[in-house]
Design an enzyme around this catalytic site. Sequence first.
Site, PDB file in Angstrom:
ATOM      1  N   ALA A 179     -75.775  20.037   9.495  1.00 54.41           N
ATOM      2  CA  ALA A 179     -76.067  20.887   8.330  1.00 54.41           C
ATOM      3  C   ALA A 179     -77.519  21.366   8.312  1.00 54.41           C
ATOM      4  O   ALA A 179     -77.799  22.467   7.837  1.00 54.41           O
ATOM      5  CB  ALA A 179     -75.729  20.130   7.047  1.00 54.41           C
TER       6      ALA A 179
ATOM      7  N   HIS B 285     -73.346   8.238   4.818  1.00 57.01           N
ATOM      8  CA  HIS B 285     -72.227   9.039   5.338  1.00 57.01           C
ATOM      9  C   HIS B 285     -71.395   8.162   6.274  1.00 57.01           C
ATOM     10  O   HIS B 285     -71.926   7.279   6.949  1.00 57.01           O
ATOM     11  CB  HIS B 285     -72.787  10.259   6.088  1.00 57.01           C
ATOM     12  CG  HIS B 285     -71.730  11.183   6.599  1.00 57.01           C
ATOM     13  ND1 HIS B 285     -71.317  11.178   7.918  1.00 57.01           N
ATOM     14  CD2 HIS B 285     -70.979  12.129   5.980  1.00 57.01           C
ATOM     15  CE1 HIS B 285     -70.371  12.103   8.066  1.00 57.01           C
ATOM     16  NE2 HIS B 285     -70.153  12.687   6.910  1.00 57.01           N
TER      17      HIS B 285
ATOM     18  N   ALA C  93     -62.032  22.519   2.524  1.00 57.03           N
ATOM     19  CA  ALA C  93     -61.544  21.216   2.053  1.00 57.03           C
ATOM     20  C   ALA C  93     -60.582  21.396   0.878  1.00 57.03           C
ATOM     21  O   ALA C  93     -60.699  22.348   0.125  1.00 57.03           O
ATOM     22  CB  ALA C  93     -62.718  20.361   1.594  1.00 57.03           C
TER      23      ALA C  93
ATOM     24  N   TYR D 262     -65.013  24.914   0.569  1.00 55.48           N
ATOM     25  CA  TYR D 262     -64.694  25.748   1.726  1.00 55.48           C
ATOM     26  C   TYR D 262     -63.899  24.899   2.708  1.00 55.48           C
ATOM     27  O   TYR D 262     -64.394  23.879   3.200  1.00 55.48           O
ATOM     28  CB  TYR D 262     -66.005  26.201   2.367  1.00 55.48           C
ATOM     29  CG  TYR D 262     -65.856  27.179   3.487  1.00 55.48           C
ATOM     30  CD1 TYR D 262     -65.816  28.545   3.226  1.00 55.48           C
ATOM     31  CD2 TYR D 262     -65.782  26.748   4.813  1.00 55.48           C
ATOM     32  CE1 TYR D 262     -65.700  29.456   4.261  1.00 55.48           C
ATOM     33  CE2 TYR D 262     -65.666  27.659   5.845  1.00 55.48           C
ATOM     34  CZ  TYR D 262     -65.627  28.998   5.566  1.00 55.48           C
ATOM     35  OH  TYR D 262     -65.520  29.901   6.579  1.00 55.48           O
TER      36      TYR D 262
ATOM     37  N   GLU E  62     -66.641  21.588  -9.805  1.00 58.85           N
ATOM     38  CA  GLU E  62     -66.208  21.974  -8.456  1.00 58.85           C
ATOM     39  C   GLU E  62     -64.699  22.200  -8.437  1.00 58.85           C
ATOM     40  O   GLU E  62     -63.943  21.401  -8.983  1.00 58.85           O
ATOM     41  CB  GLU E  62     -66.577  20.851  -7.477  1.00 58.85           C
ATOM     42  CG  GLU E  62     -66.149  21.125  -6.059  1.00 58.85           C
ATOM     43  CD  GLU E  62     -66.676  20.076  -5.096  1.00 58.85           C
ATOM     44  OE1 GLU E  62     -67.873  19.740  -5.143  1.00 58.85           O
ATOM     45  OE2 GLU E  62     -65.864  19.582  -4.296  1.00 58.85           O
TER      46      GLU E  62
HETATM   47  P1  FAD Z   1     -74.624  16.551   8.034  1.00 57.58           P
HETATM   48  O1  FAD Z   1     -75.765  16.597   7.099  1.00 57.58           O
HETATM   49  O2  FAD Z   1     -74.735  17.303   9.311  1.00 57.58           O
HETATM   50  O3  FAD Z   1     -74.347  15.010   8.343  1.00 57.58           O
HETATM   51  C1  FAD Z   1     -73.204  14.577   9.053  1.00 57.58           C
HETATM   52  C2  FAD Z   1     -73.515  13.280   9.798  1.00 57.58           C
HETATM   53  O4  FAD Z   1     -74.432  13.548  10.869  1.00 57.58           O
HETATM   54  C3  FAD Z   1     -74.200  12.221   8.942  1.00 57.58           C
HETATM   55  O5  FAD Z   1     -73.768  10.956   9.393  1.00 57.58           O
HETATM   56  C4  FAD Z   1     -75.684  12.410   9.225  1.00 57.58           C
HETATM   57  O6  FAD Z   1     -76.432  11.220   9.031  1.00 57.58           O
HETATM   58  C5  FAD Z   1     -75.670  12.880  10.669  1.00 57.58           C
HETATM   59  N1  FAD Z   1     -76.717  13.878  10.943  1.00 57.58           N
HETATM   60  C6  FAD Z   1     -77.124  14.881  10.124  1.00 57.58           C
HETATM   61  N2  FAD Z   1     -78.048  15.643  10.735  1.00 57.58           N
HETATM   62  C7  FAD Z   1     -78.220  15.135  11.968  1.00 57.58           C
HETATM   63  C8  FAD Z   1     -79.025  15.519  13.068  1.00 57.58           C
HETATM   64  N3  FAD Z   1     -79.836  16.577  13.016  1.00 57.58           N
HETATM   65  N4  FAD Z   1     -78.940  14.775  14.208  1.00 57.58           N
HETATM   66  C9  FAD Z   1     -78.118  13.701  14.290  1.00 57.58           C
HETATM   67  N5  FAD Z   1     -77.325  13.287  13.255  1.00 57.58           N
HETATM   68  C10 FAD Z   1     -77.375  14.010  12.114  1.00 57.58           C
HETATM   69  N6  FAD Z   1     -66.404  19.447   3.302  1.00 57.58           N
HETATM   70  C11 FAD Z   1     -65.723  20.599   3.491  1.00 57.58           C
HETATM   71  O7  FAD Z   1     -65.082  20.771   4.532  1.00 57.58           O
HETATM   72  N7  FAD Z   1     -65.729  21.606   2.560  1.00 57.58           N
HETATM   73  C12 FAD Z   1     -66.412  21.479   1.394  1.00 57.58           C
HETATM   74  O8  FAD Z   1     -66.412  22.399   0.568  1.00 57.58           O
HETATM   75  C13 FAD Z   1     -67.141  20.267   1.145  1.00 57.58           C
HETATM   76  N8  FAD Z   1     -67.847  20.086   0.011  1.00 57.58           N
HETATM   77  C14 FAD Z   1     -68.588  18.951  -0.163  1.00 57.58           C
HETATM   78  C15 FAD Z   1     -69.347  18.787  -1.341  1.00 57.58           C
HETATM   79  C16 FAD Z   1     -70.119  17.655  -1.545  1.00 57.58           C
HETATM   80  C17 FAD Z   1     -70.934  17.525  -2.812  1.00 57.58           C
HETATM   81  C18 FAD Z   1     -70.133  16.627  -0.561  1.00 57.58           C
HETATM   82  C19 FAD Z   1     -70.948  15.381  -0.769  1.00 57.58           C
HETATM   83  C20 FAD Z   1     -69.377  16.767   0.603  1.00 57.58           C
HETATM   84  C21 FAD Z   1     -68.598  17.914   0.819  1.00 57.58           C
HETATM   85  N9  FAD Z   1     -67.835  18.099   1.975  1.00 57.58           N
HETATM   86  C22 FAD Z   1     -67.118  19.258   2.158  1.00 57.58           C
HETATM   87  C23 FAD Z   1     -67.731  17.024   2.981  1.00 57.58           C
HETATM   88  C24 FAD Z   1     -68.714  17.209   4.161  1.00 57.58           C
HETATM   89  O9  FAD Z   1     -68.429  18.399   4.856  1.00 57.58           O
HETATM   90  C25 FAD Z   1     -68.539  16.003   5.082  1.00 57.58           C
HETATM   91  O10 FAD Z   1     -68.972  14.835   4.445  1.00 57.58           O
HETATM   92  C26 FAD Z   1     -69.120  16.136   6.478  1.00 57.58           C
HETATM   93  O11 FAD Z   1     -68.592  15.073   7.280  1.00 57.58           O
HETATM   94  C27 FAD Z   1     -70.629  16.058   6.543  1.00 57.58           C
HETATM   95  O12 FAD Z   1     -71.225  17.188   6.073  1.00 57.58           O
HETATM   96  P2  FAD Z   1     -72.822  17.235   5.855  1.00 57.58           P
HETATM   97  O13 FAD Z   1     -73.164  18.592   5.436  1.00 57.58           O
HETATM   98  O14 FAD Z   1     -73.267  16.110   5.025  1.00 57.58           O
HETATM   99  O15 FAD Z   1     -73.290  17.004   7.390  1.00 57.58           O
END
Ligand code: FAD
Length: 286
Positions: free
Chosen positions: A122, A146, A51, A49, A19
């Site tokens: 997400a 998380h 970050a 993206y 990455e």
């Molecule tokens: P989600 O899956 O939406 O989860 C976020 C929070 O909401 C969690 O606590 C989850 O339990 C909760 N949640 C999820 N879905 C729901 C729902 N439907 N209803 C209620 N609660 C829910 N960030 C960047 O800005 N750019 C990057 O390029 C980047 N790359 C990353 C790569 C990896 C491998 C990892 C592990 C993280 C990366 N991140 C990046 C960080 C990420 O964007 C953050 O951790 C962010 O806070 C959560 O993203 P997520 O996609 O996990 O969100």
Amino acid sequence: MKLKEIYSDKTQKPVISFEVFPPNNEYEKLLEEIKVLREYKPEFISLTYGAGGKGGKSFELLQQIKTLDINVMPHFTCITSSKESITSALVKIEQEGIENILALRGDIPDFEINRHFDFNHANELVEYIKQRTNLSIGVAGYPEGHIESPDLYSDIKNLKKKVEAGADVIFTQLFFDNNKFFDYVNILRDEGINLPVVAGIMPVLSEKQLIKMTSMAKITIPDIIKEKIEKFKDEPKSLIKFGIDYAASQCIDLIRHNVAGLHFFTLNKSYSASKILDNIKGVYNG
Ligand code: FAD
């Protein structure tokens, strides 16, 4: 090749990926680092993206990495983007011949004005990408939960929503305690989540970097790492060497437990990741 196929190919175990993030400038320097990493035959390079670096021209960089004959997986966040802009970005990504994407929500911005409400989590983005494109989709997983989640189980419940929406592979947050990863995978399997789980590996480089990468997340830092940071506070080279050895032993243990893939958070430097792979060559088929 799509993520789905990459991680189902039993002859390529574990799958190696790196990455990087778009730097504010110095693209040439990053491309040189990627050329070094290319020697280790990664299946793809993933590009963050938003970050890590502000204002980087992600798309231009994606194109440049592709010219090095390496597959690229863009990360994509939705919390600060409108549906319209996401739609046009997805079209561009597919037109570029890119087959994979890491679908993320992104961190909640400090200022409400920067936020969009078209996609709140997400799983909504995954569903949208699945409906609109042929991209194979990766999502984030958190072996220690998380940061916003009250506990690991509620986070896993939400991970399930991403899986049901069409995710193909789970990429984990970095971790330093392999038992957290193994326990996590076991819980996922018990919960009926059977996707490949790719381990996020970050070699320790400095105290500053460690604090930056772990302060906004639930990540246990083992005592041995704390001790070495203290011991080598005036010896940066010794700390880097320790970081490489520690991560290499993590990787060997993961490989022996049949991990699907090792995803290295390189912070745009090839040195530690390449040394780790040199150290573990005997135990993986790279
Ligand atoms: P989600 O899956 O939406 O989860 C976020 C929070 O909401 C969690 O606590 C989850 O339990 C909760 N949640 C999820 N879905 C729901 C729902 N439907 N209803 C209620 N609660 C829910 N960030 C960047 O800005 N750019 C990057 O390029 C980047 N790359 C990353 C790569 C990896 C491998 C990892 C592990 C993280 C990366 N991140 C990046 C960080 C990420 O964007 C953050 O951790 C962010 O806070 C959560 O993203 P997520 O996609 O996990 O969100």
